[in-house]
Scaffold this motif. Structure first.
Motif, PDB file in Angstrom:
ATOM      1  N   UNK A  81     -36.335 -20.012  61.202  1.00 47.41           N
ATOM      2  CA  UNK A  81     -35.091 -20.312  61.991  1.00 47.41           C
ATOM      3  C   UNK A  81     -35.343 -20.226  63.296  1.00 47.41           C
ATOM      4  N   UNK A  82     -35.224 -21.379  64.034  1.00 51.99           N
ATOM      5  CA  UNK A  82     -35.285 -21.350  65.677  1.00 51.99           C
ATOM      6  C   UNK A  82     -33.663 -21.610  66.147  1.00 51.99           C
ATOM      7  N   UNK A  83     -32.827 -20.580  66.961  1.00 53.09           N
ATOM      8  CA  UNK A  83     -33.562 -19.218  67.395  1.00 53.09           C
ATOM      9  C   UNK A  83     -33.502 -18.394  65.805  1.00 53.09           C
ATOM     10  N   UNK A  84     -34.276 -17.320  66.081  1.00 51.31           N
ATOM     11  CA  UNK A  84     -34.599 -16.354  65.186  1.00 51.31           C
ATOM     12  C   UNK A  84     -32.972 -15.601  64.624  1.00 51.31           C
ATOM     13  N   UNK A  85     -33.099 -15.409  63.434  1.00 49.83           N
ATOM     14  CA  UNK A  85     -31.826 -14.867  62.718  1.00 49.83           C
ATOM     15  C   UNK A  85     -31.970 -13.591  62.558  1.00 49.83           C
ATOM     16  N   UNK A  86     -30.771 -12.719  62.741  1.00 50.60           N
ATOM     17  CA  UNK A  86     -30.790 -11.181  62.692  1.00 50.60           C
ATOM     18  C   UNK A  86     -31.185 -10.932  61.217  1.00 50.60           C
TER      19      UNK A  86
END
Length: 405
Positions: A81-86
Motif C-alpha cells: 500500500x502506498x503510502x506505507x501502512x503502520x
C-alpha cells in the motif's frame, strides 16, 4: 546506456482527480514514450502501466517486494500500500518463504470442490434481498442487493458469525480512505480485529470447517501461526473480499442496462458470460493497482529505478495497454484472451479469491437479468467513492427495481 530523465507526472491514486479522471490518465500514460512515470505524491513513487513489464514485476518478488517490513527485520520493504501502512497484512504484504507457507493454509478453501456450495448459497441470498425490495418503488442496488450478498458470502467463508452489517459498512468506508485521513475508522477496525483474535482463540479450542479454524490450527515453517498472523490474514480476507466484487457487479449492470440484445446473448450462452466477466474486469478493475518496493537498481523502459523506491503496478493502466489489448477501451465480450487482465494481480500474489469472485459475478448477474429484468439504475444519482485508493467502488446506486419474479 542513456536514460530518460525521470518523467514527473501529476498522479495520486488517492486523489479526487484520479477518481474523476482515471481513464484520461491511462491515455496520458500510454501517450508517453513508455508507460512508466514518477509522481511526487505519497512520498514519491513510480507508476507502471505497461502490461508485459507489470506482469513480470508481479512475478518477480525478489526484485519487487510486497513485504511490509515495519520493524526493519528483513529487506526493508514498504508493503503493498502506498503510502506505507503502520501495520502489515501478513499474507498480502509478505514475500516467500513466509507468503508461500501462509497462503498454503487458505488454498484448500478456494478449490472448485470447496466452492461448489457458493452458487446455490448466493442464489438464496439473492432471493432474500429481492424479497426485501419487492414492494419498493425505489431501492439501492448496492446497499439493498449486491453488497449484502458479497459480504455474507465472505463472512461464511471466513467463519464470522457475528452481525455482518456493521463490519461490512466499516470495510466499505476503509475502501476509499487512507490511514492518515481524519475519517479513517481506526477504532472500528481495532474492534473488528479484536473480534478476529477472539475467534482464533475459540477455534483453537473447538475447530470448525472454516478459514478461521484453519488459521487457528495452521503452521508456518514449522511454527504455529501466531495470533497476530491469523488475525491479520482474516482482516485481509474480509477487508479485500467483497467491496471489489460488489464494484464489479455494479459496473457490469450499469453497462448492461441499455443493451437488451446483449443481455439475451449472455443468458443463452454461459461461455460468453464467462468471457464477458473477464472483459468487464479488464476494462474496469475494481482494485486498480498494487504497491511494491524496488529491491535493486534496474532499468525499465529507459528509466533508471533505484533500490528502495516505491512502484505502483497500475492494473487499470496495464489492462488498457494497447500493446497487449487492441482497442483497449472498447468492451469486446468475445475478446480473445480477455482473462490475461491483471485485475486479480499476478504471480504468487494473484488473488486467492478470484474463483469465488467469478462465481459471485456469474450468479448475481444472471439472477438480476432473469429475476429483475426491468431494473433501471438512475445514472444521474449514482455516487462513486470520492477516492479510489483501494477500490474503485460506489457509495450509492439508486434504482427502480421494476417487476421482480
Amino acid at each position: 546506456m542513456t536514460f530518460v530523465e525521470r518523467p514527473l507526472w501529476n498522479f495520486d491514486h488517492h486523489g479526487s482527480r484520479y477518481a474523476q479522471n482515471w481513464e484520461d490518465l491511462v491515455r496520458e500514460l500510454h501517450a508517453m514514450d513508455f508507460p512508466l512515470a514518477w509522481s511526487e505524491a505519497n512520498g514519491g513513487y513510480w507508476i507502471l502501466g505497461a502490461w508485459a513489464e507489470a506482469k513480470k514485476a508481479l512475478e518477480d518478488w525478489e526484485a519487487f517486494s510486497a513485504d511490509n517490513d515495519v520493524k526493519h527485520e528483513r529487506r526493508g520493504g514498504k508493503g503493498s500500500r502506498i503510502p506505507q501502512h503502520s501495520y502489515p497484512l501478513m499474507l498480502s504484504e509478505s514475500d516467500p518463504p513466509f507468503h508461500t507457507a501462509r497462503r498454503r493454509i487458505e488454498m484448500p478453501f478456494f478449490t472448485p470442490k470447496a466452492l461448489r456450495e457458493y452458487g446455490p448459497m448466493i442464489d438464496r441470498f439473492m432471493d432474500e434481498a429481492l424479497k426485501g425490495i419487492r414492494a419498493k418503488e425505489e431501492a439501492d442496488m448496492l446497499r439493498d442487493v449486491i453488497l449484502p450478498i458479497t459480504a455474507r458470502a465472505t463472512f461464511h467463508l471466513v467463519g464470522y458469525r457475528e452481525s455482518w452489517s456493521e463490519v461490512a459498512y466499516s470495510v466499505h468506508l476503509v475502501s476509499h480512505t487512507k490511514e492518515t485521513d481524519p475519517g479513517y475508522p481506526i477504532e472500528m477496525i481495532q474492534r473488528i480485529q479484536a473480534g478476529f483474535r477472539t475467534m482464533v482463540a475459540e477455534r483453537r479450542a473447538e475447530p470448525k470447517d472454516d478459514i478461521a479454524s484453519a488459521l487457528a490450527q495452521g503452521e508456518v515453517l514449522g511454527q504455529p501461526l501466531s495470533f497476530e498472523e491469523a488475525e491479520s490474514m482474516m482482516t485481509a480476507l474480509v477487508f479485500g473480499g467483497f467491496d471489489t466484487t460488489t464494484a464489479s457487479v455494479i459496473n457490469a449492470l450499469i453497462w448492461l442496462q441499455d443493451r437488451p440484445e446483449i443481455r439475451r446473448q449472455l443468458l443463452d450462452d454461459p461461455k460468453l458470460l464467462d468471457n464477458a466477466i473477464e472483459e468487464w474486469l479488464r476494462v474496469w478493475p475494481p482494485a486498480q493497482g498494487i504497491g511494491r518496493t524496488v529491491m535493486r537498481d534496474m532499468e525499465i523502459g529507459g528509466r533508471q529505478l533505484r533500490a528502495g523506491e516505491r512502484i505502483f503496478i497500475w492494473f487499470a493502466g496495464a489492462n488498457r495497454d494497447p500493446a497487449k489489448f487492441p482497442d483497449p477501451e472498447t468492451v469486446q465480450l468475445d475478446r480473445p484472451k480477455a482473462s490475461d487482465h491483471l485485475a486479480f494481480s499476478g504471480g504468487g500474489h494473484r488473488c486467492l479469491g478470484a474463483p469465488l469472485a467469478k462465481i459471485e459475478l456469474r450468479t448475481m448477474i444472471r439472477a438480476v437479468l432473469t429475476r429483475m429484468p426491468d431494473y433501471r439504475i438512475d445514472l444521474d444519482r449514482v455516487t462513486r467513492f470520492p477516492t479510489y485508493g483501494a477500490v474503485a467502488g460506489y457509495l450509492e446506486v439508486p434504482m427502480r427495481p421494476g417487476a421482480i419474479s
